[in-house]
Design a protein around this motif. Structure first.
Motif, short mmCIF file in Angstrom:
data_model
loop_
_atom_site.label_atom_id
_atom_site.label_comp_id
_atom_site.label_asym_id
_atom_site.label_seq_id
_atom_site.Cartn_x
_atom_site.Cartn_y
_atom_site.Cartn_z
N LEU A 117 -7.60 2.02 -6.83
CA LEU A 117 -7.22 3.43 -6.92
C LEU A 117 -6.88 3.72 -8.37
CD1 LEU A 117 -6.60 6.08 -5.43
CD2 LEU A 117 -4.28 5.25 -5.10
N ALA A 155 0.57 3.97 -2.97
CA ALA A 155 0.32 5.37 -2.62
C ALA A 155 1.40 6.27 -3.19
CB ALA A 155 0.23 5.51 -1.10
N TYR A 161 -5.53 -2.15 -9.01
CA TYR A 161 -6.27 -3.05 -8.12
C TYR A 161 -5.26 -3.75 -7.22
CZ TYR A 161 -10.24 -2.43 -11.29
OH TYR A 161 -11.26 -1.90 -12.04
N LEU A 212 -5.44 2.83 3.82
CA LEU A 212 -5.37 2.72 2.37
C LEU A 212 -4.97 4.06 1.76
CD1 LEU A 212 -8.71 0.77 1.70
CD2 LEU A 212 -6.44 -0.18 2.18
N ALA A 267 -7.74 -2.74 -2.30
CA ALA A 267 -8.12 -1.39 -2.68
C ALA A 267 -8.11 -1.23 -4.20
CB ALA A 267 -7.16 -0.37 -2.06
N MET A 269 0.83 -1.21 0.00
CA MET A 269 0.00 0.00 0.00
C MET A 269 0.86 1.26 0.00
SD MET A 269 -3.19 -0.67 -0.34
CE MET A 269 -4.43 -1.95 -0.06
N SER A 279 -9.12 5.83 -2.17
CA SER A 279 -9.30 4.44 -2.64
C SER A 279 -10.72 3.96 -2.44
CB SER A 279 -8.37 3.49 -1.86
OG SER A 279 -7.03 3.77 -2.11
N ARG A 280 -11.10 2.98 -3.24
CA ARG A 280 -12.28 2.17 -2.98
C ARG A 280 -11.82 0.90 -2.28
NH1 ARG A 280 -14.81 -1.68 -6.89
NH2 ARG A 280 -13.66 -0.56 -8.51
N HIS A 320 -9.20 4.16 6.38
CA HIS A 320 -10.31 4.14 5.43
C HIS A 320 -11.58 3.79 6.19
CE1 HIS A 320 -12.77 3.12 1.96
NE2 HIS A 320 -11.85 3.64 1.18
#
Length: 229
Positions: free
Chosen positions: A136, A82, A140, A117, A134, A78, A121-122, A92
């Motif tokens: 972004l 990022a 994936y 996250l 996540a 992560m 992000s989702r 998150h």
């Protein structure tokens, strides 16, 4: 749709763990008509992850990154993702709320870093473990534990789609070098992709988006090669 797969882990590079995730993802993506253009393994280093992800996100429709999720010292995926997109890591809320509701984990129960996250992000919820994945931009991020990775991918599989590829295999009991002219003629005669894989016999793969062309090309070649007894 063109995709790159990035697997993260020193243990993969050292050969201590077999990289089954890349093979499984390649097969599942191909089944969906998606072309995997790159499959790269990088060490547990933020800079290496960030560099490769940043390159691939610009070149391909999507990048799937697996491995290195969690709160331990070498779980830095992560951080690398990022850094690739220039965003900070932050708790998150959706991921933490899901863990509380479905896993019974309060924020105080979780090790520092779990549920953190890249900003914006989702979250991808981990029904087989704890560490969330996540999404972004077109990146994936999935867990490295195969069971967790497979379950999480199946939840997002509809986001990966392409033209279905049909495939036939013809086995020739001849040296590969002896087949070169006939394989060239096959490509000229039919609009197909052809691959040859030598072993005890030579496996010739024929692929196209048109199943009738694949069938016709396979029949054409079968009539012109020596088949195993």
């Amino acid at each position: 749709m063109d995709v790159a797969v990035v697997t993260v882990g020193d243990e993969l590079l050292a050969g201590r763990t077999t990289n089954t995730n890349a093979a499984w993802l390649g097969e599942r993506l191909a089944d969906r008509g998606v072309r995997v253009e790159r499959a790269t393994t990088v060490p547990d280093r933020v800079g290496d992850i960030a560099r490769v992800v940043n390159e691939y996100r610009a070149e391909y429709d999507a990048v799937i990154v697996t491995g290195g999720l969690g709160p331990t010292h070498d779980d830095v995926t992560m951080d690398g993702v990022a850094a690739a997109v220039g965003r900070p890591l932050e708790p998150h809320d959706d991921a933490l709320a899901w863990l509380a509701e479905n896993g019974g984990y309060s924020r105080e129960d979780l090790t520092d870093g779990t549920g953190t996250l890249p900003a914006g992000s989702r979250a991808l919820h981990n029904t087989e473990g704890v560490a969330p994945g996540a999404v972004l931009e077109n990146i994936y991020v999935l867990p490295g534990v195969p069971r967790e990775m497979k379950t999480m991918f199946e939840a997002i599989a509809p986001e990966f789609d392409g033209v279905e590829t049909h495939r036939a295999v013809v086995v020739a009991d001849e040296p590969e070098s002896a087949l070169l002219d006939r394989l060239a003629d096959l490509r000229s005669e039919f609009d197909v992709s052809v691959g040859s894989y030598p072993g005890e016999s030579v496996r010739v793969t024929i692929e196209s988006s048109d199943p009738e062309i694949v069938e016709a090309a396979a029949e054409w070649l079968e009539q012109r090669v020596e088949s195993p007894a």
